[in-house]
Design an enzyme around this catalytic site. Structure first.
Site, PDB file in Angstrom:
ATOM      1  N   SER A 157     -47.068 -15.152 -57.373  1.00  0.00           N
ATOM      2  CA  SER A 157     -46.424 -14.103 -56.579  1.00  0.00           C
ATOM      3  C   SER A 157     -45.308 -13.342 -57.273  1.00  0.00           C
ATOM      4  CB  SER A 157     -45.880 -14.687 -55.263  1.00  0.00           C
ATOM      5  OG  SER A 157     -46.942 -15.020 -54.406  1.00  0.00           O
ATOM      6  N   LYS A 205     -35.703 -10.682 -52.641  1.00  0.00           N
ATOM      7  CA  LYS A 205     -36.887 -10.888 -51.817  1.00  0.00           C
ATOM      8  C   LYS A 205     -36.443 -11.475 -50.484  1.00  0.00           C
ATOM      9  CE  LYS A 205     -41.423 -13.202 -51.912  1.00  0.00           C
ATOM     10  NZ  LYS A 205     -42.361 -14.001 -52.740  1.00  0.00           N
ATOM     11  N   SER A 219     -47.033 -12.243 -53.459  1.00  0.00           N
ATOM     12  CA  SER A 219     -46.351 -11.868 -52.238  1.00  0.00           C
ATOM     13  C   SER A 219     -45.084 -11.058 -52.460  1.00  0.00           C
ATOM     14  CB  SER A 219     -45.991 -13.135 -51.454  1.00  0.00           C
ATOM     15  OG  SER A 219     -45.073 -13.928 -52.185  1.00  0.00           O
TER      16      SER A 219
END
Length: 487
Positions: free
Chosen positions: A175, A76, A151
């Site tokens: 998330s 990420k 997210s």
């Protein structure tokens, strides 16, 4: 090769079915073909990945291979990566190239994992759909007009589309688990403090936690084993022994004696009927495996969202104060004076959702409002933790839906932030209490994946993974993927 799980890929590499370079090259070709459509990755590090793959092959040949040698993953884009852009999905950090690796990145690299690039995400991890990213929304591989969740939407989309078999992610209010549910994969949020946050760009420091995303609980155990552990560079990282999560998966022959709590609050109004059916069916599987379902109460669960949306923005307003256009990151053109530099750099560098949360957080912390909002939210947080303590005196894990609805269309909730926030209604309380949680695929609603969420006791990821693994040994939802990307 792309349909293999991380565990299967590792076994194939050990047998010599293919080399790490062959695997890496094949996945990079898939990324080149599919990523322009999915927008799952912001940065692709092909040259570095191929060089690392060759090194992994050499280490395996010489008998010096690490536990994850040659396994391609993506990170990420909130984890700092040495000499590779780390943007946090924001214009503010579009030009930021860190001179060091985050502890998570460093540990996985040391174990032999190969990074293929950086995954798309909501800006500074603030969002539930990946639509707030400066680089545009990632798309859900099951239906590209739908969001992948957020997210960590880019990580989830990359794993679901078989661009990689595993990815790192972060979870502040859901998330990891929410995009895992919406994309039909498995995502684990460990206990707060289980994994170092050093080198992870902060959103809300008392809530943020790194974790793995993959296609199965078995794969998540494989990644967690290497990611977890004390880090002296992070004062919030717990000094606790890290179990061998992979070895402990098979410690139970069945689930006899396991008590699974089912909160009545999770099955009220607002839950999609098809989601409820899929989750109930999953709970029936657990009963057939010997587990006992126990109805429990989490009376303050409805307060989780209002408490979270005071605490998290308050912490974000403090953490994001460092992005001022002076030291690094975006700087406005031709500032007239220092105040103009601050004002325009921040207003131009941050997106709407980030600015909204900074303003909310600053207000909640301001003189005259601190006690009414921030202190009250922290008191509610303590009540939520006490609810979980009482529940875990009766049960071993808690089960329910991960999200109230399946994935929605891109743009559908963009003009209604509150509606978007409510998609995290079942995940946020776990973060407020600092507990581990995992989302498993358990069916479909409106032809889109549904997630089952399991929550465990503090630092008891082993039981959580065992219970998840038993379900996946007796179901095949986690083996299903979007047809277009599985061929």
């Amino acid at each position: 090769m792309h349909n293999l799980t991380l565990t299967e890929t590792l076994a194939a590499l050990q047998r010599g079915d293919f080399s790490s370079r062959e695997l890496t090259q094949a996945l990079l070709q898939r990324i080149e073909h599919y990523n322009p459509q999915l927008n799952a990755l912001i940065t692709v590090t092909a040259a570095q990945a191929l060089a690392a793959a060759e090194q992994a092959d050499q280490q395996r040949a010489s008998g010096n291979a690490g536990p994850l040698a040659g396994l391609p993953i993506v990170h990420k884009d909130i984890f700092c990566t040495d000499a590779v852009r780390t943007s946090a999905g924001s214009k503010m950090l579009d030009n930021f190239i860190p001179p060091y690796d985050a502890t998570v990145v460093e540990r996985l690299h040391k174990a032999g994992a190969i990074s293929l690039g950086k995954a798309n995400m909501d800006e500074f991890a603030m969002g539930s759909s990946n639509e707030s990213s400066f680089y545009g929304a990632a798309q859900n591989p099951w239906a590209r007009h739908c969001v992948p969740g957020g997210s960590s939407g880019g990580s989830a989309a990359a794993v679901a589309a078989r661009l990689v078999a595993g990815a790192t992610a972060t979870d502040t209010g859901g998330s990891i688990r929410q995009p895992a549910a919406l994309c039909g994969i498995t995502g684990l949020k460990p206990s707060y403090g289980r994994i170092s946050r050093w080198g992870m760009i902060a959103y809300a420091s008392s809530l943020d936690q790194a974790g793995p995303m993959a296609r199965s609980a078995e794969d998540c155990a494989l990644l967690l084993r290497e990611m977890a552990g004390h880090d002296p560079k992070d004062s919030t990282c717990a000094e606790r022994e890290v179990p061998d999560y992979c070895a402990e998966l098979s410690q139970r022959s069945d689930l006899t004696g396991i008590k699974i709590g089912v909160p009545s609050q999770y099955f009220g109004s607002g839950l999609n009927e098809q989601v409820a059916v899929a989750v109930r069916d999953a709970l029936a599987v657990y009963e057939s495996l010997g587990a006992k379902l126990v109805e429990i109460e989490l009376p303050n669960s409805a307060l989780a969202i209002p408490a979270y949306y005071v605490i998290a923005p308050a912490e974000a307003s403090a953490n994001l104060a460092r992005f001022d256009g002076v030291r690094y990151g975006y700087r406005c053109d031709n500032p007239q004076d220092l105040e103009d530099l601050y004002r325009r750099s921040r207003s131009e560098g941050f997106g709407d959702e980030v600015k909204r949360r900074i303003m909310i957080g600053s207000y909640a912390l301001s003189a005259g409002y601190y006690d009414a909002y921030y202190r009250k939210a922290q008191q509610v947080r303590q009540l939520i933790k006490q609810d979980y303590d009482a529940a875990f005196a009766q049960v071993d894990v808690i089960a329910g839906p991960t999200t109230p609805n399946p994935a929605w269309a891109i743009g559908e909730k963009s003009s209604d932030p509150v509606s978007m926030y409510l998609e995290d209604i079942y995940t946020i309380a776990t973060n407020l209490a600092g507990l581990p949680g995992i989302s498993l695929p358990c069916g479909f609603a409106q032809n889109m994946p549904v997630g089952l969420q399991l929550t465990g006791r503090h630092f008891d990821e082993s039981t959580l993974l065992q219970v998840a693994h038993h379900y996946q040994r007796n179901s095949d939802w986690h083996q299903r993927g979007p047809e277009e990307f599985c061929q």
